[in-house]
Every structure is written in C-alpha cells, then in structure tokens.
Design a protein around this motif. Structure first.
Motif, PDB file in Angstrom:
ATOM      1  N   GLU A 297       0.767  -1.193  -0.090  1.00 37.25           N
ATOM      2  CA  GLU A 297      -0.058   0.150   0.069  1.00 37.25           C
ATOM      3  C   GLU A 297       0.850   1.297   0.026  1.00 37.25           C
ATOM      4  N   GLN A 397      -7.716  -3.796   4.766  1.00 36.84           N
ATOM      5  CA  GLN A 397      -6.714  -3.170   3.560  1.00 36.84           C
ATOM      6  C   GLN A 397      -7.316  -2.049   2.573  1.00 36.84           C
ATOM      7  N   LYS A 398      -6.394  -1.371   2.294  1.00 36.80           N
ATOM      8  CA  LYS A 398      -6.983  -0.102   1.377  1.00 36.80           C
ATOM      9  C   LYS A 398      -7.162  -0.396  -0.030  1.00 36.80           C
ATOM     10  N   LEU A 401      -6.334   4.154  -3.218  1.00 32.34           N
ATOM     11  CA  LEU A 401      -5.080   5.028  -2.832  1.00 32.34           C
ATOM     12  C   LEU A 401      -5.147   6.477  -3.559  1.00 32.34           C
ATOM     13  N   ILE A 404      -9.490   8.942  -4.423  1.00 34.53           N
ATOM     14  CA  ILE A 404     -10.465   8.444  -3.627  1.00 34.53           C
ATOM     15  C   ILE A 404     -11.667   9.385  -3.549  1.00 34.53           C
ATOM     16  N   GLN A 412     -13.546   1.063  -1.074  1.00 32.02           N
ATOM     17  CA  GLN A 412     -12.377   1.785  -0.763  1.00 32.02           C
ATOM     18  C   GLN A 412     -11.658   0.937   0.629  1.00 32.02           C
ATOM     19  N   ILE A 413     -12.328   0.380   1.279  1.00 30.36           N
ATOM     20  CA  ILE A 413     -11.701  -0.498   2.421  1.00 30.36           C
ATOM     21  C   ILE A 413     -12.217  -2.039   2.033  1.00 30.36           C
ATOM     22  N   TYR A 440      -5.505   0.915  -7.786  1.00 29.24           N
ATOM     23  CA  TYR A 440      -5.806   1.697  -6.665  1.00 29.24           C
ATOM     24  C   TYR A 440      -6.360   2.706  -7.137  1.00 29.24           C
TER      25      TYR A 440
END
Length: 664
Positions: A297, A397-398, A401, A404, A412-413, A440
């Motif tokens: 990340e 986890q993201k 990134l 957003i 997103q999560i 991402y």
C-alpha cells in the motif's frame, strides 16, 4: 466436419470491415467501393494484412471481458480457484456427448488458412505492397494464430485433422481431410508453425507489446512442447496416446500402421521435452523478471511486480511479452470493480493458499516453519511467500489510494468477506480472495468502465517451463534451471535454497494439491516442488487446468471424492459474521454456508444436500479429452453408417448424443 464453417468464401462478410480498418498506401478516394471488395482484390497490401491479422486476436488470445473476472477467473473449477457451482466435468454422468456442435470445429482455423494460402504465394511473387518487414510480421502473426488454434484442439480433442490450406466446398473432399492425425503429429505441426512464426516476427513489432512478437512464438513453442512431452509421458500405456492399448485411431486404416517419427514413444517424449527446453531458454535468457519491492500500500503503488497486473500501460514491464490495451469509453471491462470486491465469486481455495511456502522456504507443516495457522487471514499471510502476502486479500486493506471518492462501484476498504451473498458481484465464495490485477485508482471503478490492461503472455512462464522440462527429461536440476528457480524465488522473497524445501517436503501432507499426483501416484518431492513453484507463480493466470490435464493429475478422484474448501469459517473468524449471515443446514433451503459437521473449513459447493456437488468432486478417465458431437460422425459417414466415418470418438466416449462415458 462442420461443412458450414469451412466454406471457401465464409469470410466475405468480414472483408469489407477489414478494408475499412486497413491503412495501406492508397488514399480512401482511390479505393474501390466496398460493395466491390472480393477475395481476389483483398490482402494485397500491408495495411490489409495488418487488419486481417489483428481481427483474429480476440478469438485466439485470452483477455478480459466485461462482467466476468476476465483472465483471472479462468482457473475457476480447479483446485486453485472455486466457483459457487461445480463444473459438470467433475460430476460423472452430467457431461454428455452433444448431438451437434462441440469443439470439433474449423472456423478459426479456416480464417488462418485462407490468409496463409492467399498471401504467401503473392508474397513470394512480390505481389504484396508495403514495407517488407511489416509484411513478414503479419504473415508471422497468422502462423502464430493458427498454431494457437491448433493447440486448443490438441488440448480438448487430442488427435485432430491437420489442415494447412483451403479446400473446395465439396463433401467428398472435406470428408477425406477429416481424418484425425495422431496427437503428437498435431503437436509437431504446431511447433512447425511456431518456428515459421519466429522466423518472420519482429522482436519488438511496435514498441508497445500489443502485437505478437518472436518471443511470444518461442514462449508458446515451449508451452506446447512441454504439454505434449508430459502428456505422452503420463498417459503412456493408455488409449490416450498413439499406439497405446485400445487407442481408437488404430481402428482406422489410415492410422493402423502408425509409427512415431523418432521410433518410439519414449524417444518422442525426449524430443518434445528437448524442444521445450530450447524454446524456453531463448525467452528466459532474453527477458529479466520485473522487480518486487515488497510494497503493498503506497499512494503511487511503487511495487512494479504488484502493479504490473493492474496497470493501464503494460508496455514498460520487461517480462510482459504481449498484452491487450483497453481505452476509456471505448473498450472496457469490470476487473477493477471485481478486484475491489469478491473477484466475481471466484474464490481462492484452501489448497491454493496452503501450497505457498513460508518466507524461510519451508512448507507450513515443517518443523521450524513458524507458520501462524489459519485462525485469521492475518495469520495466514504472515511470513509467507511474498506472492501470497502481496495478492491474498485481508479485511481492512486499502483498495483505493488515488482518486479517493471517485468510481461509482469503488470499495475503498476491504470488507469482511461477504460469504453469504448470492450475487456474484459481491460474493466471496471461499472467504479467500485475491488482489492480483487490482488498480488503486478509484476512477477505474465505474461499473463496467475499467480500462486496465490484460496480460496475454509473460516471460516468467518460460523460466518455469525450462525448469520442468529439463527435470522431466534428464531427472536432475541443471545449472540453468537452478538459476531460473533462484531468480523466481528471489523475486517472491522466499529463501532461494530450494533443496532445503525439497528435503522438508512430505508428500503425504500435500494431497489436497492435485499437482502432487500423476496417474493416481504421488510424485517425487523434487517434481512436486517444481509444480508448486509453477502453481504459485501463475496463480489466477489461466494455465492450471492445462497443467492438471497434461500431468494426468486427477485420476485419484476416480475412486475418492475431493472436497473443495475455503477459509476456516468455523473457528475464531466465525465472530466476524452475524447468525443470519452464516445460516447452515443441508436440508435448509435458506442455508448459505456449509455445515460445520462436514468441516471447519467453508465448503462452498456442499451447502445443501440436493446439490450435485454435495458429496464432492469426482473424475472419470474419459474426461481428460472432450467428446466429438454425433453430428460430425453422421455427416462424414459415406453410407449412413457411423462406422464408415473417417472420424473416431475419443477414449471412453460413445458416438450417441446424450450418452455418458463407459468403461473408463
């Protein structure tokens, strides 16, 4: 033979489209009206050759399609990846001979033959207008595409007619060319086409790696040769190889006296494995692996190895040999959405996850491995092979990134695995999901509008092909295989001492991995670890079923059912879910997960007792090859008697529509 797909002028309807796409040397106003386009006036200039060849790419080569998990989902229904519904080939009695259609078809082969039989004489006579190197490139592409189409037939049907040109649409002639050639001869024909392709193709056709290159031809040559060499080795002594006991080809007079070109099946095996080694080495020595920085990340996703699988532009990654480019608002897919969710219900299996070594090079069960167990996904990932650490999802986890807040379907999560969902859009089938291919960039997550690239071929396969082919041929790990193996493990951030891994491997502990077997027998720890490396490196890249077939790795399921499992639902992770999210009971029509009485691990295909897969997956020997539909015997029979057809059915299958395999 399906005559309707092998007519001489079946491509006429598409020629006008190709003419529109071609650049050529003429101005648009100088060209003949589209209504006047004929086969005789087409394929005479470089731009037309280029357009014809590129139009064949979508059918010939794997790529992402919209509203599926694309190439990342091809391994579904193997021991690597699990779908909610089990494929019929793993439920004996449900795969039946079709009345018509099936895989005995020649449409794509015809398209290649039409091009080659038309263009090559013109080219040799100097009758093609354009850049000489470009003309050779496009001819090379069509040799390659014909080879790829024939390789599909080799995998599905084995013995197959070798047709190199276009024939008149006359029944008697087409019946004669329907004669099936022994599978090793088909493989030799494929290798010959790939050799022709390699001689003509450029090393870097366009700088973007969007067109087939010489390296692609060498890679696929190694793949085909390894496939046939190992198939002949593991099916030796069966009806699935030429001259084997009850080989159906022997009953036809044209194959009755067949002899291997090298004199014996053992020599033929050596020949193919040698060809695989040579072709694989050409690629592996020429193409370095992309680096793995270990970063997962970061705002700009600085890990090249991780980013490679979900990049918009893949041209700068050394090991990517060919990729498909997509364009915003033009040609798109939904992979970015599904990698941020449950992978469109294609879940990693427990077997796949447990196959990865610890970073110290030991199997998870070995003394001193420091394996943390599987009570939580965090524990599963800790201190493991870097590929599992990078690509296995974990809640929290993201997923986004950059940009957003953008993307209509961005997640997103990473959430708790939604194992209770029925919709493929959100369902986590096994609890284990992958991040391979994730972007991402939140802007990529508009529904159906992603435009990340799709890898078609990458060079790491050549490293693996050489390691396996050399060991299968010579029974030892030579200097080149050692070098390639250590490079792969260095990139994976695993101890490069593979001999330590081999010494610590206990085959009795590896039985959930189908690749641990050949012909219902556990293979040696050395060979198994070669197969393990291949499995881990190529996870979710669409080659697993191909490998399992050539290894004859499913015989053990003929007598003993196999149970597909996911994560340890009935342990501490049970607390992640509410009672309504994990309803179970084999007779409960509302059940969404499997009963803990079956296993503490989630069994996504054994939820309700009325499911065909409830008692596990089984295998039938005949299923290593597909059946030929009844229609093709009927239309090639000369006197109304199917026995007079030059075509013969594959081992274990009947010629009657709707029938299931017998005697296998």
């Amino acid at each position: 033979m399906n005559f309707s797909k092998y007519k001489k002028y079946s491509c006429l309807a598409t020629l006008a489209v190709f003419a529109l796409l071609s650049g050529g040397c003429q101005k648009a106003l100088d060209k003949a009206p589209l209504s006047n386009i004929t086969p005789e006036s087409y394929l005479k200039e470089e731009g037309q050759l280029a357009a014809y060849a590129i139009a064949r790419y979508p059918d010939a080569l794997p790529s992402h399609g919209n509203y599926s998990f694309g190439t990342f989902g091809i391994d579904g229904n193997t021991d690597n990846m699990i779908l909610p519904v089990l494929d019929n080939k793993f439920i004996p009695g449900l795969w039946r001979v079709e009345a018509s259609g099936g895989e005995w078809s020649f449409g794509n082969i015809y398209q290649a033959n039409y091009f080659l039989s038309t263009v090559i004489p013109r080219w040799k006579a100097g009758g093609i207008v354009g850049n000489a190197d470009n003309i050779k490139q496009y001819i090379g592409e069509m040799y390659f595409i014909r080879a790829v189409e024939y390789f599909k037939k080799l995998q599905s049907l084995g013995d197959f007619p070798i047709i190199k040109t276009v024939y008149p649409d006359e029944k008697d002639i087409l019946i004669q060319v329907s004669k099936r050639q022994p599978r090793n001869e088909v493989a030799r024909f494929i290798l010959s086409d790939l050799d022709s392709a390699a001689l003509l193709l450029k090393t870097s056709p366009d700088g973007t790696k969007n067109r087939i290159s010489k390296l692609c031809a060498q890679l696929i040559k190694s793949r085909v040769a390894l496939y046939e060499g190992t198939w002949l080795k593991y099916f030796k002594g069966t009806a699935f190889v030429p001259n084997g006991p009850n080989w159906p080809g022997k009953a036809k007079d044209y194959n009755a006296n067949y002899q291997y070109p090298t004199g014996s099946i053992d020599s033929e095996i050596q020949y193919f494995l040698g060809e695989a080694m040579s072709a694989a080495k050409s690629v592996a020595d020429a193409v370095p692996l992309v680096a793995n920085t270990g970063i997962i990340e970061a705002p700009n996703n600085e890990n090249p190895y991780f980013k490679m699988f979900g990049a918009v532009d893949m041209s700068g990654y050394s090991e990517v040999l060919l990729w498909r480019q997509y364009g915003a608002g033009l040609v798109t897919h939904n992979i970015p959405v599904y990698t941020q969710a449950g992978n469109y219900a294609v879940g990693l299996s427990r077997s796949m996850v447990e196959s990865f070594l610890m970073a110290n090079g030991l199997p998870i069960y070995a003394t001193g491995s420091n394996y943390q167990g599987d009570d939580y996904i965090t524990d599963v990932r800790k201190d493991r092979d870097g590929r599992l650490n990078l690509f296995l999802k974990e809640p929290g986890q993201k997923n986004v990134l950059v940009n957003i807040g953008q993307g209509t379907h961005a997640t997103q999560i990473e959430p708790t695995p939604r194992i209770w969902e029925s919709s493929y859009d959100q369902k986590y089938t096994t609890g284990y999901a992958i991040r391979k291919g994730i972007s991402y960039d939140g802007a990529q997550a508009n529904n159906g509008q992603g435009f990340t690239g799709s890898i078609t071929y990458r060079a790491s396969e050549a490293y693996l092909n050489y390691i396996e082919a050399s060991y299968e041929r010579n029974g030892s790990i030579d200097a080149d295989a050692t070098k390639y193996w250590q490079q792969l493990r260095t990139r994976a951030k695993v101890n490069t001492d593979f001999q330590q891994t081999i010494a610590a491997t206990v085959m009795a502990n590896e039985t959930q991995d189908w690749g641990a077997y050949s012909a219902n027998t556990l293979v040696s720890p050395t060979l198994y670890n070669i197969r393990r490396e291949r499995r881990n490196e190529l996870m979710a890249e669409g080659l697993r079923y191909m490998d399992l077939k050539r290894w004859r790795a499913m015989d053990q399921m003929i007598s003993t059912p196999y149970h597909f499992e996911g994560f340890k639902l009935w342990g501490p992770m049970k607390s992640w879910f509410t009672a309504t999210q994990i309803v179970y009971g084999s007779s409960n029509s509302n059940a969404v997960v499997s009963d803990p009485a079956l296993s503490i691990y989630l069994r996504p295909q054994e939820i309700r007792a009325n499911a065909d897969s409830y008692k596990g997956a089984r295998w039938t020997m005949a299923h290593y090859l597909s059946p030929i539909a009844t229609q093709h015997f009927n239309i090639t029979a000369t006197d109304g008697n199917i026995a007079s057809s030059p075509i013969y059915q594959n081992p274990g299958w009947l010629t009657t529509g709707g029938s299931t395999p017998t005697g296998m």
